[in-house]
Design a protein around this motif. Structure first.
Motif, PDB file in Angstrom:
ATOM      1  N   GLU A 372       0.844  -1.188   0.000  1.00 17.37           N
ATOM      2  CA  GLU A 372       0.000   0.000   0.000  1.00 17.37           C
ATOM      3  C   GLU A 372       0.885   1.245   0.000  1.00 17.37           C
ATOM      4  O   GLU A 372       1.847   1.333   0.768  1.00 17.37           O
ATOM      5  CB  GLU A 372      -0.928   0.008   1.212  1.00 17.37           C
ATOM      6  CG  GLU A 372      -1.909  -1.157   1.214  1.00 17.37           C
ATOM      7  CD  GLU A 372      -2.925  -1.077   2.350  1.00 17.37           C
ATOM      8  OE1 GLU A 372      -2.919  -0.054   3.065  1.00 17.37           O
ATOM      9  OE2 GLU A 372      -3.704  -2.030   2.504  1.00 17.37           O
ATOM     10  N   GLU A 374       0.805   5.551  -0.110  1.00 16.39           N
ATOM     11  CA  GLU A 374       0.070   6.811   0.004  1.00 16.39           C
ATOM     12  C   GLU A 374       0.824   7.876  -0.793  1.00 16.39           C
ATOM     13  O   GLU A 374       1.979   8.169  -0.503  1.00 16.39           O
ATOM     14  CB  GLU A 374      -0.013   7.197   1.482  1.00 16.39           C
ATOM     15  CG  GLU A 374      -0.921   8.367   1.788  1.00 16.39           C
ATOM     16  CD  GLU A 374      -0.989   8.602   3.283  1.00 16.39           C
ATOM     17  OE1 GLU A 374      -1.985   8.191   3.913  1.00 16.39           O
ATOM     18  OE2 GLU A 374      -0.026   9.194   3.834  1.00 16.39           O
ATOM     19  N   ARG A 376       1.324  11.659  -1.893  1.00 12.89           N
ATOM     20  CA  ARG A 376       1.038  13.038  -1.484  1.00 12.89           C
ATOM     21  C   ARG A 376       1.422  13.995  -2.608  1.00 12.89           C
ATOM     22  O   ARG A 376       2.458  13.830  -3.244  1.00 12.89           O
ATOM     23  CB  ARG A 376       1.803  13.393  -0.209  1.00 12.89           C
ATOM     24  CG  ARG A 376       1.291  12.640   1.023  1.00 12.89           C
ATOM     25  CD  ARG A 376       2.041  13.067   2.277  1.00 12.89           C
ATOM     26  NE  ARG A 376       1.429  12.509   3.470  1.00 12.89           N
ATOM     27  CZ  ARG A 376       0.487  13.112   4.195  1.00 12.89           C
ATOM     28  NH1 ARG A 376       0.032  14.299   3.804  1.00 12.89           N
ATOM     29  NH2 ARG A 376      -0.014  12.548   5.272  1.00 12.89           N
ATOM     30  N   ALA A 401      -2.868   2.056  -4.074  1.00 13.90           N
ATOM     31  CA  ALA A 401      -2.437   3.427  -3.787  1.00 13.90           C
ATOM     32  C   ALA A 401      -3.615   4.263  -3.303  1.00 13.90           C
ATOM     33  O   ALA A 401      -4.742   4.129  -3.791  1.00 13.90           O
ATOM     34  CB  ALA A 401      -1.824   4.071  -5.027  1.00 13.90           C
ATOM     35  N   SER A 402      -3.341   5.141  -2.346  1.00 11.75           N
ATOM     36  CA  SER A 402      -4.319   6.123  -1.887  1.00 11.75           C
ATOM     37  C   SER A 402      -3.728   7.511  -2.110  1.00 11.75           C
ATOM     38  O   SER A 402      -2.501   7.683  -2.171  1.00 11.75           O
ATOM     39  CB  SER A 402      -4.657   5.922  -0.409  1.00 11.75           C
ATOM     40  OG  SER A 402      -3.481   5.972   0.382  1.00 11.75           O
ATOM     41  N   ILE A 404      -3.488  11.752  -1.293  1.00 12.31           N
ATOM     42  CA  ILE A 404      -3.702  12.875  -0.377  1.00 12.31           C
ATOM     43  C   ILE A 404      -3.218  14.142  -1.062  1.00 12.31           C
ATOM     44  O   ILE A 404      -2.011  14.337  -1.268  1.00 12.31           O
ATOM     45  CB  ILE A 404      -2.951  12.688   0.956  1.00 12.31           C
ATOM     46  CG1 ILE A 404      -3.467  11.455   1.689  1.00 12.31           C
ATOM     47  CG2 ILE A 404      -3.103  13.929   1.832  1.00 12.31           C
ATOM     48  CD1 ILE A 404      -2.822  11.226   3.038  1.00 12.31           C
ATOM     49  N   ASP A 422       5.049   8.147   2.359  1.00 12.38           N
ATOM     50  CA  ASP A 422       5.334   7.054   1.429  1.00 12.38           C
ATOM     51  C   ASP A 422       5.950   7.612   0.148  1.00 12.38           C
ATOM     52  O   ASP A 422       7.126   7.412  -0.134  1.00 12.38           O
ATOM     53  CB  ASP A 422       4.058   6.273   1.102  1.00 12.38           C
ATOM     54  CG  ASP A 422       3.508   5.519   2.288  1.00 12.38           C
ATOM     55  OD1 ASP A 422       4.196   5.446   3.321  1.00 12.38           O
ATOM     56  OD2 ASP A 422       2.369   5.004   2.187  1.00 12.38           O
TER      57      ASP A 422
END
Length: 528
Positions: A372, A374, A376, A401-402, A404, A422
């Protein structure tokens, strides 16, 4: 004859009342955001650099084409050993309050830059000065720095070792002089509009965050008679589409980046306003190498290999970017063709297959846990669209993937302060045209700008050897080796190389395309 004369006088008076006074020449300059600081020792971004370059002039400056020219220094000479530079300052260099610009102003500024109490994130750019790194680390006092005022108009700078790019560095915002009395009187508040004492072509009139930075011509600047502009107003517009609308409405005269999704529209409807040119800038994702799993080179390589750079450059960025496979962008004459990733010529399918295998070796996918990540980024421009596309590319190799997104100020604070993360979007534009100015981002001692906190004794040793090498060809070979190592380790995922894409009103004269993407207001004028 009396009556006609009276009528003529009356008509002239009426015209004077209804016609506007002679209009000021004002450049309304759309900017990508607000500067984080107007202290040259706190700044890090191109946004800040553009403003600081108007307020302060260093020993050397740059012309409209980005070439080096004399600044406060009218002449200089270099000792045969290449370590000692002696500068003669021009007599007519003045601060905006009328004080003369002296050699001591530069010595004071260099010492403040290196003083660890200042906390300058960009101090290491001038580690070229003798004892610079030792002073900045606290091992030596600021007085040990290789900067000395021989007299009011004579400055001597001594280097740690010969550096072929040193004069280029002296045009950077970290090498500006500072008005000592202002800083001693107001401390960190010296950068506020009511306190700023400038020596550049413009002086600060007012700064209203999220609204405007208003500069006015500095009448005490030594070359003020040749400056056409009366004022230069930086208008922060993080929303690129809103900036295009304001440009089309005539509310701004230029903008630093054409909205990617609107490039086709601009090409068709505003062809004379679109300025596209190669630029020495790179677009990267930094991976936090301090923490697992991003301390594993297999993970970093897998994430990099899975990215379709051609898709990003052409489809997401509309051709305003070029696919990036080297850490140093092409176009630096002294460096030649940069090194490239070893897998550049593999098909995307082949790269995806290798990426899956690397992730499996690192314990992810196919029965292992899911990686996973993240991502940015700052919300402006096409950074969100880019992150969405990359998340989809990573999903195809089993990575979740997330996203922000934050405003630019918050994002750049993240890059400076470096809390655990990350992946973080970052970019780098050359401060001066030398490969070292890109590669030094990977040096372990570069705490302020080494965003991924990468540390490699081998890389550091190559950079140190290159810094000491006086033979240009041998130095170039060492820098290429360092770049190849950085590409192998992938603490920075190289994604694309920038092409500058500006909106420029045809009435704006004096903006010349250049690889450094520098456009000083002192050379700009506005046609009727």
């Amino acid at each position: 004859m009396t009556l006609p004369v009276r009528l003529s006088c009356a008509l002239a008076l009426c015209l004077a009342l209804v016609q506007p006074a002679f209009a000021e020449m004002v450049w309304r300059r759309g900017a990508l955001g607000d500067p984080g600081s107007l202290d040259p020792h706190k700044a890090t971004t191109l946004i800040e650099s553009n403003v600081l370059g108007e307020l302060f002039e260093g020993l050397l400056s740059r012309d409209a084409a980005g070439a080096l020219i004399p600044g406060v220094a009218e002449s200089w000479r270099v000792e045969p050993d290449g370590r000692v530079y002696k500068f003669r300052l021009r007599e007519d260099a003045k601060w905006s309050n009328g004080d003369p610009v002296t050699a001591d102003d530069f010595v004071f500024a260099f010492r403040r830059l290196m003083d660890p109490k200042t906390g300058a994130p960009y101090a290491n750019i001038l580690y070229t000065l003798k004892n610079g790194e030792k002073v900045n680390s606290g091992a030596l006092p600021p007085e040990a720095l290789g900067a000395r005022a021989v007299s009011e108009r004579e400055l001597e700078l001594t280097l740690e070792q010969p550096a072929p790019y040193f004069l280029e560095q002296l045009a950077h915002f970290t090498a500006k002089p500072l008005h000592r009395k202002s800083i001693e009187a107001f401390s960190s508040d010296f950068a506020h509009p009511e306190h700023v004492v400038a020596n550049g072509p413009f002086r600060l009139k007012k700064f209203i965050p999220n609204d405007a930075i208003v500069l006015e011509k500095n009448p005490r600047f030594w070359d003020a008679a040749k400056i056409a502009l009366d004022r230069e107003i930086f208008i922060p517009l993080e929303d690129r589409s809103a900036a295009l609308r304001r440009f089309m409405a005539g509310e701004i005269d230029s903008y630093d980046e054409v909205p990617v999704e609107e490039i086709g529209f601009v090409r068709k409807n505003l062809p004379d306003a679109l300025h596209l040119s190669p630029s020495l800038g790179g677009y990267y994702y930094a991976l936090d190498t301090r923490r697992p799993p991003f301390d594993d080179v297999r993970v970093r390589q897998a994430l990099s290999m899975a990215v379709d750079r051609e898709f990003l450059a052409e489809k997401i960025w509309g051709g305003s970017m070029a696919p990036g496979y080297s850490f140093v962008p092409p176009g630096i004459a002294s460096y030649g063709a940069p090194a490239e990733v070893a897998w550049k010529d593999l098909s995307l399918a082949e790269r995806q297959e290798q990426a899956r295998r690397l992730l499996k070796e690192a314990g992810f996918g196919e029965g292992g846990k899911t990686l996973e990540v993240e991502i940015r980024f700052n919300n402006s421009g096409s950074h969100r669209t880019t992150a969405v596309a990359i998340a989809d590319m990573w999903m195809r190799i089993g990575v979740k993937a997330s996203l922000i997104g934050t405003d630019a100020s918050t994002h750049y604070a993240l890059l400076r302060e470096k809390p655990p993360f990350d992946a973080a979007r970052m970019s780098w534009y050359a401060d001066y045209p030398d490969a070292q100015n890109f590669l030094f981002l990977g040096e372990s001692a570069n705490k302020g700008l080494n965003t991924p906190s990468f540390s490699s004794p081998e890389f550091d040793a190559l950079m140190q050897r290159a810094a000491q090498e006086q033979n240009p060809d041998a130095r170039k070979t060492l820098l290429h080796e360092a770049e190849a190592l950085l590409l192998k380790e992938q603490p920075f995922i190289v994604l694309m190389n920038y092409r500058s894409s500006h909106l420029v009103s045809p009435k704006l004269k004096g903006l010349e395309p250049n690889a450094l993407d520098i456009h000083p207001g002192r050379y700009v004028s506005i046609a009727p």
